[in-house]
Design an enzyme around this catalytic site. Structure first.
Site, PDB file in Angstrom:
ATOM      1  N   TYR A 159       0.839  -1.211   0.000  1.00 29.48           N
ATOM      2  CA  TYR A 159       0.000   0.000   0.000  1.00 29.48           C
ATOM      3  C   TYR A 159       0.873   1.260   0.000  1.00 29.48           C
ATOM      4  O   TYR A 159       0.474   2.318  -0.461  1.00 29.48           O
ATOM      5  CB  TYR A 159      -0.982  -0.026   1.177  1.00 29.48           C
ATOM      6  CG  TYR A 159      -2.201   0.828   0.943  1.00 29.48           C
ATOM      7  CD1 TYR A 159      -3.062   0.589  -0.125  1.00 29.48           C
ATOM      8  CD2 TYR A 159      -2.497   1.900   1.784  1.00 29.48           C
ATOM      9  CE1 TYR A 159      -4.174   1.380  -0.345  1.00 29.48           C
ATOM     10  CE2 TYR A 159      -3.610   2.694   1.573  1.00 29.48           C
ATOM     11  CZ  TYR A 159      -4.444   2.428   0.510  1.00 29.48           C
ATOM     12  OH  TYR A 159      -5.546   3.218   0.294  1.00 29.48           O
ATOM     13  N   LYS A 166      -3.022   8.489   2.650  1.00 26.49           N
ATOM     14  CA  LYS A 166      -4.271   8.332   3.424  1.00 26.49           C
ATOM     15  C   LYS A 166      -4.095   8.868   4.851  1.00 26.49           C
ATOM     16  O   LYS A 166      -5.053   9.384   5.442  1.00 26.49           O
ATOM     17  CB  LYS A 166      -4.714   6.865   3.452  1.00 26.49           C
ATOM     18  CG  LYS A 166      -5.191   6.335   2.118  1.00 26.49           C
ATOM     19  CD  LYS A 166      -6.432   7.061   1.591  1.00 26.49           C
ATOM     20  CE  LYS A 166      -7.048   6.364   0.402  1.00 26.49           C
ATOM     21  NZ  LYS A 166      -8.011   7.226  -0.306  1.00 26.49           N
TER      22      LYS A 166
HETATM   23  P1  NAD Z   1     -12.088   3.895  -8.507  1.00 29.12           P
HETATM   24  O1  NAD Z   1     -10.884   3.655  -9.366  1.00 29.12           O
HETATM   25  O2  NAD Z   1     -13.392   3.450  -9.025  1.00 29.12           O
HETATM   26  O3  NAD Z   1     -12.180   5.433  -8.084  1.00 29.12           O
HETATM   27  C1  NAD Z   1     -11.061   6.275  -7.995  1.00 29.12           C
HETATM   28  C2  NAD Z   1     -11.448   7.558  -8.684  1.00 29.12           C
HETATM   29  O4  NAD Z   1     -10.437   8.561  -8.528  1.00 29.12           O
HETATM   30  C3  NAD Z   1     -11.643   7.387 -10.200  1.00 29.12           C
HETATM   31  O5  NAD Z   1     -12.933   7.822 -10.564  1.00 29.12           O
HETATM   32  C4  NAD Z   1     -10.597   8.299 -10.810  1.00 29.12           C
HETATM   33  O6  NAD Z   1     -10.983   8.903 -12.039  1.00 29.12           O
HETATM   34  C5  NAD Z   1     -10.479   9.343  -9.705  1.00 29.12           C
HETATM   35  N1  NAD Z   1      -9.280  10.188  -9.864  1.00 29.12           N
HETATM   36  C6  NAD Z   1      -7.987   9.794  -9.823  1.00 29.12           C
HETATM   37  N2  NAD Z   1      -7.191  10.866 -10.066  1.00 29.12           N
HETATM   38  C7  NAD Z   1      -8.012  11.938 -10.244  1.00 29.12           C
HETATM   39  C8  NAD Z   1      -7.797  13.312 -10.544  1.00 29.12           C
HETATM   40  N3  NAD Z   1      -6.579  13.828 -10.708  1.00 29.12           N
HETATM   41  N4  NAD Z   1      -8.881  14.123 -10.655  1.00 29.12           N
HETATM   42  C9  NAD Z   1     -10.128  13.628 -10.489  1.00 29.12           C
HETATM   43  N5  NAD Z   1     -10.398  12.333 -10.225  1.00 29.12           N
HETATM   44  C10 NAD Z   1      -9.347  11.498 -10.110  1.00 29.12           C
HETATM   45  O7  NAD Z   1     -11.753   3.139  -7.121  1.00 29.12           O
HETATM   46  P2  NAD Z   1     -12.474   3.155  -5.702  1.00 29.12           P
HETATM   47  O8  NAD Z   1     -11.970   1.953  -5.015  1.00 29.12           O
HETATM   48  O9  NAD Z   1     -13.919   3.390  -5.854  1.00 29.12           O
HETATM   49  O10 NAD Z   1     -11.779   4.409  -5.000  1.00 29.12           O
HETATM   50  C11 NAD Z   1     -12.503   5.485  -4.430  1.00 29.12           C
HETATM   51  C12 NAD Z   1     -11.867   5.900  -3.111  1.00 29.12           C
HETATM   52  O11 NAD Z   1     -12.066   4.854  -2.163  1.00 29.12           O
HETATM   53  C13 NAD Z   1     -10.362   6.134  -3.181  1.00 29.12           C
HETATM   54  O12 NAD Z   1     -10.028   7.221  -2.347  1.00 29.12           O
HETATM   55  C14 NAD Z   1      -9.805   4.844  -2.598  1.00 29.12           C
HETATM   56  O13 NAD Z   1      -8.517   5.011  -2.063  1.00 29.12           O
HETATM   57  C15 NAD Z   1     -10.834   4.612  -1.519  1.00 29.12           C
HETATM   58  N6  NAD Z   1     -10.836   3.251  -0.959  1.00 29.12           N
HETATM   59  C16 NAD Z   1     -10.963   2.172  -1.744  1.00 29.12           C
HETATM   60  C17 NAD Z   1     -10.943   0.906  -1.182  1.00 29.12           C
HETATM   61  C18 NAD Z   1     -11.058  -0.335  -2.040  1.00 29.12           C
HETATM   62  O14 NAD Z   1     -10.738  -1.423  -1.557  1.00 29.12           O
HETATM   63  N7  NAD Z   1     -11.510  -0.227  -3.264  1.00 29.12           N
HETATM   64  C19 NAD Z   1     -10.831   0.758   0.211  1.00 29.12           C
HETATM   65  C20 NAD Z   1     -10.738   1.890   1.007  1.00 29.12           C
HETATM   66  C21 NAD Z   1     -10.744   3.144   0.426  1.00 29.12           C
END
Ligand code: NAD
Length: 258
Positions: A159, A166
């Site tokens: 990570y 984060k």
């Molecule tokens: P995802 O890839 O569907 O979403 C990530 C989003 O970030 C995408 O829509 C992407 O276009 C956007 N993004 C990246 N760079 C960008 C920029 N410069 N400007 C605008 N948008 C931008 O994946 P997800 O898992 O839905 O992630 C959403 C959030 O949840 C993130 O912060 C991720 O770290 C967090 N998260 C995810 C998990 C998991 O296991 N999937 C767990 C905990 C937290």
């Protein structure tokens, strides 16, 4: 009784890349309760993906606005456009993060200055930047919710630089909550369990993490994006009116284990 009272509220949802995105899980629920949902996207390609997932939602109140969180100009343009059109923003879902692939695959000690700064800029500073841009339109009080992960406080193999970002995101949540509290703007983070999304694909140890949660968490299973969305709805609504600056875990209880 409508406990959530999100009907006709203007909610900005940032971070829908496709139908697996955590942000899409939230957006669907917001649309179902009658909120006006303003989606933001980074690139034209993502705009097409949002329009595709919205094909079944033509009867609902949706809008799609470009916003690249790495650019102050793009953020300013997006929120000015939203503010001028809607007048008031009642809620904002920040579900955005990114780090260079090599910084997740290489040893942490190999992280470059640029890679470190880029992950911080996209995944942590972006919350401060969008709060700043949205604030002038949050005149009726508002709720901002961001998505974080346990890697902020524990070392999770692979990570790496995202864990550091984060940690900064969670600290920013607390400082924003303090700074904006007197204006009636609440800021909270949901620490979601592992969910198979586009972003998760970038984490090399993701499958191992999923198995560990099944084995060790109190609930003995992984969470769904639906469960994360449910908690996000609570945090966006008045049901959580006394809560700000918190990290809320939706992770089958995994974080409590030794
Ligand atoms: P995802 O890839 O569907 O979403 C990530 C989003 O970030 C995408 O829509 C992407 O276009 C956007 N993004 C990246 N760079 C960008 C920029 N410069 N400007 C605008 N948008 C931008 O994946 P997800 O898992 O839905 O992630 C959403 C959030 O949840 C993130 O912060 C991720 O770290 C967090 N998260 C995810 C998990 C998991 O296991 N999937 C767990 C905990 C937290």
């Amino acid at each position: 009784m409508d406990l959530l009272q999100l009907k006709d509220k203007n909610i900005v949802v940032m971070g829908v890349a496709n139908e697996r995105s955590i942000a899409w899980g939230v957006a669907k629920k917001l649309l179902e309760v009658g909120a006006n949902v303003i989606f933001t996207y980074r690139k034209e390609r993502s705009k097409g993906k949002i329009e595709k997932v919205l094909a079944d939602y033509t009867e609902y109140n949706t809008d799609v606005v470009q916003c690249d969180v790495n650019s102050d100009e793009s953020i300013a343009n997006a929120f000015n456009e939203i503010g001028e059109k809607y007048g008031v923003i009642h809620g904002l879902v920040h579900s955005v993060a990114f780090a260079n692939a090599e910084d997740l695959h290489n040893r942490f000690v190999e992280t470059t200055r640029d890679g470190y700064a880029f992950a911080q800029d996209t995944s942590a500073y972006s919350l401060v930047a969008v709060a700043k841009a949205a604030r002038p339109y949050m005149s009726e009080g508002a709720s901002i919710v961001t998505m974080t992960y346990l890697g902020a406080e524990r070392v999770l193999d692979g990570y790496n630089v995202m864990g550091v970002a984060k940690a900064a995101l969670e600290a920013s949540t607390r400082y924003l909550a303090y700074d904006l509290g007197a204006e009636g703007i609440r800021v909270n983070a949901i620490s979601a369990g592992a969910i198979r999304t586009l972003a998760a694909k970038g984490v090399p140890s993701f499958n191992t993490i999923l198995h560990q949660i099944e084995e060790k968490s109190p609930l003995k299973r992984n969470v769904t994006s639906d469960e994360v969305a449910n908690m996000t709805m609570v945090m966006l609504s008045n049901l959580s009116s006394g809560v700000t600056g918190e990290i809320i875990y939706v992770d089958s209880g995994y974080n409590i284990m030794g």
